[in-house]
Motif scaffolding. Structure first.
Motif, PDB file in Angstrom:
ATOM      1  N   GLY A  63       0.769  -1.236   0.004  1.00  0.00           N
ATOM      2  CA  GLY A  63       0.018  -0.036   0.192  1.00  0.00           C
ATOM      3  C   GLY A  63       0.829   1.250   0.047  1.00  0.00           C
ATOM      4  O   GLY A  63       1.176   1.713  -1.152  1.00  0.00           O
ATOM      5  N   VAL A  64       1.193   1.857   1.155  1.00  0.00           N
ATOM      6  CA  VAL A  64       2.061   2.784   1.336  1.00  0.00           C
ATOM      7  C   VAL A  64       3.084   2.666   2.040  1.00  0.00           C
ATOM      8  O   VAL A  64       3.277   1.491   3.055  1.00  0.00           O
ATOM      9  CB  VAL A  64       0.878   4.113   1.826  1.00  0.00           C
ATOM     10  N   ALA A  65       4.140   3.695   1.985  1.00  0.00           N
ATOM     11  CA  ALA A  65       5.261   3.285   2.863  1.00  0.00           C
ATOM     12  C   ALA A  65       5.292   4.215   4.028  1.00  0.00           C
ATOM     13  O   ALA A  65       5.594   5.396   4.264  1.00  0.00           O
ATOM     14  CB  ALA A  65       6.704   3.817   2.156  1.00  0.00           C
ATOM     15  N   ASP A  66       4.762   3.630   5.118  1.00  0.00           N
ATOM     16  CA  ASP A  66       4.741   4.125   6.417  1.00  0.00           C
ATOM     17  C   ASP A  66       4.784   2.862   7.464  1.00  0.00           C
ATOM     18  O   ASP A  66       4.776   1.850   7.333  1.00  0.00           O
ATOM     19  CB  ASP A  66       3.319   4.923   6.592  1.00  0.00           C
ATOM     20  N   TRP A  67       4.754   3.625   8.672  1.00  0.00           N
ATOM     21  CA  TRP A  67       4.943   2.526  10.056  1.00  0.00           C
ATOM     22  C   TRP A  67       3.839   1.684  10.083  1.00  0.00           C
ATOM     23  O   TRP A  67       4.080   0.411  10.407  1.00  0.00           O
ATOM     24  CB  TRP A  67       5.305   3.191  11.228  1.00  0.00           C
ATOM     25  N   PRO A  68       2.525   1.908   9.879  1.00  0.00           N
ATOM     26  CA  PRO A  68       1.273   0.995  10.094  1.00  0.00           C
ATOM     27  C   PRO A  68       1.529   0.056   9.042  1.00  0.00           C
ATOM     28  O   PRO A  68       1.385  -1.186   9.398  1.00  0.00           O
ATOM     29  CB  PRO A  68       0.061   2.086   9.836  1.00  0.00           C
ATOM     30  N   SER A  69       1.974   0.284   7.610  1.00  0.00           N
ATOM     31  CA  SER A  69       2.160  -0.734   6.752  1.00  0.00           C
ATOM     32  C   SER A  69       3.140  -1.848   7.035  1.00  0.00           C
ATOM     33  O   SER A  69       3.289  -2.806   6.710  1.00  0.00           O
ATOM     34  CB  SER A  69       2.400  -0.180   5.370  1.00  0.00           C
ATOM     35  N   PHE A  70       4.453  -1.198   7.373  1.00  0.00           N
ATOM     36  CA  PHE A  70       5.669  -1.949   7.593  1.00  0.00           C
ATOM     37  C   PHE A  70       5.220  -2.903   8.994  1.00  0.00           C
ATOM     38  O   PHE A  70       5.815  -4.119   8.837  1.00  0.00           O
ATOM     39  CB  PHE A  70       6.645  -1.039   8.254  1.00  0.00           C
ATOM     40  N   PHE A  71       4.616  -2.387  10.018  1.00  0.00           N
ATOM     41  CA  PHE A  71       4.057  -3.486  11.025  1.00  0.00           C
ATOM     42  C   PHE A  71       3.280  -4.293  10.514  1.00  0.00           C
ATOM     43  O   PHE A  71       3.109  -5.804  10.965  1.00  0.00           O
ATOM     44  CB  PHE A  71       3.814  -2.543  12.319  1.00  0.00           C
ATOM     45  N   GLY A  72       2.403  -3.922   9.745  1.00  0.00           N
ATOM     46  CA  GLY A  72       1.299  -4.926   9.145  1.00  0.00           C
ATOM     47  C   GLY A  72       1.866  -6.179   8.457  1.00  0.00           C
ATOM     48  O   GLY A  72       1.459  -7.159   8.608  1.00  0.00           O
ATOM     49  N   MET A  73       3.030  -5.707   7.599  1.00  0.00           N
ATOM     50  CA  MET A  73       3.583  -6.674   6.971  1.00  0.00           C
ATOM     51  C   MET A  73       4.530  -7.768   7.623  1.00  0.00           C
ATOM     52  O   MET A  73       4.523  -8.949   7.723  1.00  0.00           O
ATOM     53  CB  MET A  73       4.631  -6.130   5.661  1.00  0.00           C
ATOM     54  N   LEU A  74       4.916  -7.287   8.818  1.00  0.00           N
ATOM     55  CA  LEU A  74       5.847  -7.980   9.603  1.00  0.00           C
ATOM     56  C   LEU A  74       4.958  -9.064  10.422  1.00  0.00           C
ATOM     57  O   LEU A  74       5.031  -9.985  10.467  1.00  0.00           O
ATOM     58  CB  LEU A  74       6.546  -7.177  10.728  1.00  0.00           C
ATOM     59  N   LYS A  75       3.660  -8.517  10.834  1.00  0.00           N
ATOM     60  CA  LYS A  75       2.673  -9.264  11.609  1.00  0.00           C
ATOM     61  C   LYS A  75       2.355 -10.367  10.645  1.00  0.00           C
ATOM     62  O   LYS A  75       2.155 -11.465  11.032  1.00  0.00           O
ATOM     63  CB  LYS A  75       1.773  -8.401  12.229  1.00  0.00           C
ATOM     64  N   MET A  76       1.870  -9.982   9.409  1.00  0.00           N
ATOM     65  CA  MET A  76       1.529 -10.905   8.565  1.00  0.00           C
ATOM     66  C   MET A  76       2.374 -12.132   8.226  1.00  0.00           C
ATOM     67  O   MET A  76       2.095 -13.225   8.220  1.00  0.00           O
ATOM     68  CB  MET A  76       1.274 -10.290   7.079  1.00  0.00           C
ATOM     69  N   GLY A  77       3.761 -11.771   8.108  1.00  0.00           N
ATOM     70  CA  GLY A  77       4.840 -12.671   8.139  1.00  0.00           C
ATOM     71  C   GLY A  77       4.664 -13.563   9.195  1.00  0.00           C
ATOM     72  O   GLY A  77       4.912 -14.858   9.068  1.00  0.00           O
ATOM     73  N   ILE A  78       4.721 -12.898  10.440  1.00  0.00           N
ATOM     74  CA  ILE A  78       4.724 -13.853  11.699  1.00  0.00           C
ATOM     75  C   ILE A  78       3.607 -14.742  11.707  1.00  0.00           C
ATOM     76  O   ILE A  78       3.531 -16.281  11.969  1.00  0.00           O
ATOM     77  CB  ILE A  78       4.637 -13.185  12.919  1.00  0.00           C
ATOM     78  N   GLY A  79       2.305 -14.254  11.263  1.00  0.00           N
ATOM     79  CA  GLY A  79       1.100 -15.174  11.309  1.00  0.00           C
ATOM     80  C   GLY A  79       0.953 -16.285  10.177  1.00  0.00           C
ATOM     81  O   GLY A  79       0.444 -17.155  10.414  1.00  0.00           O
ATOM     82  N   ILE A  80       1.775 -15.940   8.980  1.00  0.00           N
ATOM     83  CA  ILE A  80       1.428 -17.028   7.875  1.00  0.00           C
ATOM     84  C   ILE A  80       2.854 -17.816   7.749  1.00  0.00           C
ATOM     85  O   ILE A  80       2.791 -18.924   7.790  1.00  0.00           O
ATOM     86  CB  ILE A  80       1.097 -16.412   6.756  1.00  0.00           C
ATOM     87  N   VAL A  81       4.017 -17.114   7.922  1.00  0.00           N
ATOM     88  CA  VAL A  81       5.226 -17.932   7.462  1.00  0.00           C
ATOM     89  C   VAL A  81       5.572 -18.378   8.710  1.00  0.00           C
ATOM     90  O   VAL A  81       6.336 -19.673   8.627  1.00  0.00           O
ATOM     91  CB  VAL A  81       6.359 -16.730   7.114  1.00  0.00           C
ATOM     92  N   GLY A  82       5.329 -18.036   9.664  1.00  0.00           N
ATOM     93  CA  GLY A  82       5.776 -18.637  11.068  1.00  0.00           C
ATOM     94  C   GLY A  82       5.218 -19.742  11.486  1.00  0.00           C
ATOM     95  O   GLY A  82       5.874 -20.724  12.081  1.00  0.00           O
ATOM     96  N   LEU A  83       3.986 -20.287  10.704  1.00  0.00           N
ATOM     97  CA  LEU A  83       3.662 -21.670  10.879  1.00  0.00           C
ATOM     98  C   LEU A  83       4.708 -22.693  10.335  1.00  0.00           C
ATOM     99  O   LEU A  83       4.827 -23.711  10.870  1.00  0.00           O
ATOM    100  CB  LEU A  83       2.401 -21.798   9.965  1.00  0.00           C
ATOM    101  N   ILE A  84       5.470 -22.351   9.428  1.00  0.00           N
ATOM    102  CA  ILE A  84       6.350 -23.168   8.701  1.00  0.00           C
ATOM    103  C   ILE A  84       7.759 -23.102   9.650  1.00  0.00           C
ATOM    104  O   ILE A  84       8.281 -24.001   9.877  1.00  0.00           O
ATOM    105  CB  ILE A  84       6.786 -22.790   7.378  1.00  0.00           C
ATOM    106  N   LEU A  85       8.154 -22.012   9.884  1.00  0.00           N
ATOM    107  CA  LEU A  85       9.551 -21.443  10.476  1.00  0.00           C
ATOM    108  C   LEU A  85       9.374 -21.916  12.051  1.00  0.00           C
ATOM    109  O   LEU A  85      10.292 -22.728  12.523  1.00  0.00           O
ATOM    110  CB  LEU A  85       9.840 -20.286  10.433  1.00  0.00           C
ATOM    111  N   PHE A  86       7.999 -21.823  12.821  1.00  0.00           N
ATOM    112  CA  PHE A  86       8.147 -22.434  14.218  1.00  0.00           C
ATOM    113  C   PHE A  86       8.076 -23.902  14.086  1.00  0.00           C
ATOM    114  O   PHE A  86       8.469 -24.431  14.957  1.00  0.00           O
ATOM    115  CB  PHE A  86       6.869 -21.891  14.589  1.00  0.00           C
ATOM    116  N   ALA A  87       7.549 -24.264  13.062  1.00  0.00           N
ATOM    117  CA  ALA A  87       7.287 -25.764  12.957  1.00  0.00           C
ATOM    118  C   ALA A  87       8.591 -26.510  12.717  1.00  0.00           C
ATOM    119  O   ALA A  87       8.819 -27.673  13.117  1.00  0.00           O
ATOM    120  CB  ALA A  87       6.152 -26.329  11.905  1.00  0.00           C
TER     121      ALA A  87
END
Length: 262
Positions: A63-87
Motif C-alpha cells: 500500500g503505502v510506505a509508512d510504519w502502520p504498513s511496515f508493522f502490518g507486513m511484519l505481523k502478516m509474516g509472523i502469522g503465515i510464514v511463522g507456521l512453517i518456521l516455528f514448525a
C-alpha cells in the motif's frame, strides 16, 4: 525441580551446539528485510522502476510506505510464514532424538519422560517467543534506517503486543507438530503437516471458515489489508486453546506409553 532444570539445560545445550538456531534466525530475518525492501520501493517508486514487476507487487501488498504498513507486513509474516518456521524448530527439538538415534540413551537417564517432554516444550516456547522479540527489535532498526513516516510510540507499543499475540497463538499450535514429530520419529512427518496446515489455512480463509480453523487464526489476526471486517470472536481463541491442550496431552501420552526400543 532440579531434574527439570537439568533437563532444560541439556536441551538448551543441544540447541546451542547445533546450527539450527543460526539458520532459523537467518530465516526469520527475511521478514523484516523483505518488509523494509517493500518500504524502500514504495517510498520512491520512480527510483525503483527498474525493478519492474517487484514495484507493482510492493504497491499491491504494502500500500503505502509508512510504519502502520511496515508493522502490518511484519505481523502478516509472523502469522503465515511463522507456521512453517516455528514448525521447523519444534520438529527439530522433538524429532532429533530419533533422527540421531539417541532416544534410547535419553530415556535411559534417571529423568522421567514427563520431565524430558516438559523441558522440550519450555525450550520451544522460549526459543520461538525470543525469535519474535528479536525480529521486532530488528524491524525497528530497519524502519528507522529507512526513515519511513508515520511513527508514534503508541503505534509501536500496540504493534509490539499484537505481534506477540500472533506469535503466541502460533506457538500454541506447535504441540501438534511435537506430537507428529514424536509419533513419526523424525523431521519429515511434522514438516509435511506444517505445509499442509498452511495450505488448509488458506483454503479455510478463502471459504470463510478461517475463524473456526485454528491454523488460520494467526493469519487472520495479522490481516492489515482491511479484508477482515470484524474482530475474531472468542470461539477462535478457544479453538486454538483446544488444539494446544490436545497436542500437549497427546505428546505426553505418546512419550509415556510408546515403545522406544528402536
Amino acid at each position: 525441580m532440579n531434574n527439570f532444570l537439568s533437563a532444560l539445560w541439556a536441551e538448551t545445550l543441544k540447541a546451542r551446539r547445533s546450527k539450527v538456531p543460526l539458520f532459523t534466525t537467518l530465516g526469520f530475518l527475511i521478514l523484516p528485510l523483505v518488509s523494509g525492501l517493500f518500504m524502500i520501493i514504495l517510498k520512491d517508486p520512480e527510483r525503483a522502476k527498474d525493478l519492474g514487476i517487484i514495484s507493482v507487487k510492493a504497491q499491491l501488498v504494502g500500500g503505502v510506505a509508512d510504519w502502520p504498513s511496515f508493522f502490518g507486513m511484519l505481523k502478516m509474516g509472523i502469522g503465515i510464514v511463522g507456521l512453517i518456521l516455528f514448525a521447523i524448530i519444534t520438529a527439530w527439538v522433538f524429532g532429533r532424538e530419533f533422527s540421531d538415534h539417541t532416544v534410547k540413551e535419553l530415556l535411559a537417564l534417571p529423568t522421567t519422560r514427563r520431565t524430558i517432554v516438559s523441558a522440550k516444550f519450555v525450550l520451544v516456547f522460549l526459543w520461538l517467543m525470543g525469535l519474535a522479540l528479536f525480529i521486532f527489535v530488528i524491524a525497528l532498526g530497519i524502519g528507522a534506517a529507512i526513515d519511513i513516516p508515520g511513527w508514534s510510540p503508541s503505534l509501536a507499543w500496540l504493534s509490539f503486543w499484537s505481534l506477540l499475540l500472533i506469535a503466541f497463538l502460533t506457538v500454541m499450535l506447535m504441540p501438534v507438530v511435537a506430537w507428529i514429530a514424536s509419533g513419526g520419529r523424525g523431521y519429515l512427518p511434522p514438516l509435511g503437516w506444517a505445509f499442509l496446515s498452511m495450505v488448509l489455512a488458506q483454503i479455510a480463509t478463502v471459504m470463510g471458515w478461517g475463524e473456526w480453523f485454528p491454523w488460520a487464526i494467526p493469519g487472520l489476526l495479522s490481516d492489515f489489508s482491511g479484508t477482515q471486517s470484524e474482530p475474531l470472536g472468542i470461539q477462535s481463541y478457544l479453538m486454538v486453546l483446544m488444539v494446544f491442550l490436545i497436542g500437549v496431552a497427546a505428546t505426553f501420552v505418546w512419550w509415556q506409553k510408546a515403545d522406544q526400543t528402536r
